[in-house]
Enzyme design. Structure first.
Site, mmCIF file in Angstrom:
data_model
loop_
_atom_site.group_PDB
_atom_site.id
_atom_site.type_symbol
_atom_site.label_atom_id
_atom_site.label_comp_id
_atom_site.label_asym_id
_atom_site.label_seq_id
_atom_site.Cartn_x
_atom_site.Cartn_y
_atom_site.Cartn_z
ATOM 1 N N GLY A 24 1.027 1.768 3.511
ATOM 2 C CA GLY A 24 -0.159 0.927 3.500
ATOM 3 C C GLY A 24 0.199 -0.408 2.890
ATOM 4 O O GLY A 24 1.299 -0.574 2.361
ATOM 5 N N PRO A 25 -0.714 -1.388 2.947
ATOM 6 C CA PRO A 25 -0.429 -2.699 2.379
ATOM 7 C C PRO A 25 -0.393 -2.631 0.862
ATOM 8 O O PRO A 25 -0.732 -1.608 0.255
ATOM 9 C CB PRO A 25 -1.599 -3.555 2.864
ATOM 10 C CG PRO A 25 -2.713 -2.581 3.030
ATOM 11 C CD PRO A 25 -2.081 -1.304 3.482
ATOM 12 N N GLY A 29 -3.029 1.554 -3.359
ATOM 13 C CA GLY A 29 -3.013 2.745 -4.198
ATOM 14 C C GLY A 29 -1.819 3.651 -3.992
ATOM 15 O O GLY A 29 -1.847 4.819 -4.395
ATOM 16 N N LYS A 30 -0.758 3.135 -3.382
ATOM 17 C CA LYS A 30 0.412 3.976 -3.115
ATOM 18 C C LYS A 30 1.040 4.505 -4.395
ATOM 19 O O LYS A 30 1.342 5.687 -4.501
ATOM 20 C CB LYS A 30 1.482 3.178 -2.341
ATOM 21 C CG LYS A 30 1.067 2.779 -0.938
ATOM 22 C CD LYS A 30 2.226 2.115 -0.182
ATOM 23 C CE LYS A 30 2.664 0.804 -0.782
ATOM 24 N NZ LYS A 30 1.664 -0.259 -0.742
ATOM 25 N N SER A 31 1.245 3.601 -5.358
ATOM 26 C CA SER A 31 1.910 4.040 -6.591
ATOM 27 C C SER A 31 1.023 4.978 -7.394
ATOM 28 O O SER A 31 1.513 5.911 -8.037
ATOM 29 C CB SER A 31 2.302 2.828 -7.435
ATOM 30 O OG SER A 31 3.268 2.053 -6.745
ATOM 31 N N GLU A 98 8.184 2.741 -3.277
ATOM 32 C CA GLU A 98 8.781 1.509 -2.714
ATOM 33 C C GLU A 98 9.948 1.847 -1.777
ATOM 34 O O GLU A 98 10.958 1.140 -1.730
ATOM 35 C CB GLU A 98 9.264 0.570 -3.844
ATOM 36 C CG GLU A 98 8.246 0.294 -4.935
ATOM 37 C CD GLU A 98 7.088 -0.607 -4.498
ATOM 38 O OE1 GLU A 98 7.001 -0.950 -3.298
ATOM 39 O OE2 GLU A 98 6.262 -0.956 -5.366
ATOM 40 N N ALA A 99 9.785 2.909 -1.009
ATOM 41 C CA ALA A 99 10.872 3.376 -0.139
ATOM 42 C C ALA A 99 11.197 2.383 0.975
ATOM 43 O O ALA A 99 12.278 2.452 1.567
ATOM 44 C CB ALA A 99 10.509 4.739 0.468
#
Ligand SMILES: [Zn+2]
Length: 225
Positions: A24-25, A29-31, A98-99
């Protein structure tokens, strides 16, 4: 060695390890999800490693915008992820934040860990760069992952549409060319990043007041896109 025929029953209780990619941008909320997932697995007694690259904190940590944080292993280009995992006693899963910034070879290593070592891999990252072109590592994850999941946690463009793409802003204008990874939103950098809907990423319109405090917070602290 027992011969396994096509009619053999599937071994009971066995579950294949999985490679999952959540994308997602920035600001979606990825982290935060990465940290939550690590917590959940850890609570079940599973052992994992948390990896990151270019986190917004500038250190080997996974930090989320809502204030959570955890020490992590920085994935430098020369790091062999299979060797990293097998040097540990027992690893059940990996959280890879941060893959998108990993090398393609490291994504292949993640697939090896899933298939050859039974390690669950949960990868998180951006899909595309400031030009809306996919990062090579993200592309490889799309190609190899068992499951791909788009995260959309209320990141909005200034117009109110869902924010999908990351824009690089240099000197108040949207950049269309340049290096794929440039650290921005630091005091020393003239580069900042802003999430836009597809329409406004394509047109390059950054919206009124994109330098105001109201918007500044949402775009003000991401670094490598
Ligand atoms: Zn828009």
């Amino acid at each position: 060695m027992t011969e396994v025929s096509a009619l053999s029953a599937v071994p009971s209780g066995a579950r294949d390890a999985v490679l999952k990619f959540y994308f997602g941008p920035m600001d979606c909320g990825k982290s935060t999800l990465a940290l939550q997932m690590n917590y959940n697995h850890g609570r079940q007694g599973r052992r994992g490693l948390v990896l990151t690259k270019h986190d917004r904190s500038g250190g080997p940590k996974v930090t989320s915008r809502i204030g959570l944080g955890l020490d992590a292993i920085e994935v430098v280009d020369s790091l062999d992820l299979v060797r990293l995992v097998t040097s540990h006693d027992r690893i059940d899963y990996l959280i890879c934040d941060e893959a998108c910034f990993y090398t393609v070879a490291q994504i292949e290593q993640l697939a090896d860990l899933v298939d050859e070592h039974g390690v669950d891999v949960y990868a998180f990252g951006l899909a595309s760069d400031f030009r809306s072109v996919m990062f090579p590592a993200a592309q490889r994850l799309f190609e190899l992952a068992d499951e791909v999941c788009r995260l959309q946690v209320e990141v909005l463009c200034w117009c109110g549409r869902p924010g999908q793409l990351n824009a690089r802003v240099v000197g108040g204008a949207m950049a269309r060319t340049g290096e794929q990874v440039v650290i921005g939103d630091t005091d020393a950098s003239p580069v900042r990043y802003q999430v836009l809907c597809r329409r406004h990423h394509r047109s390059g319109r950054l919206g009124e007041g994109s330098f105001s405090d109201a918007v500044g917070d949402a775009v003000g602290s991401d670094q490598a896109v």
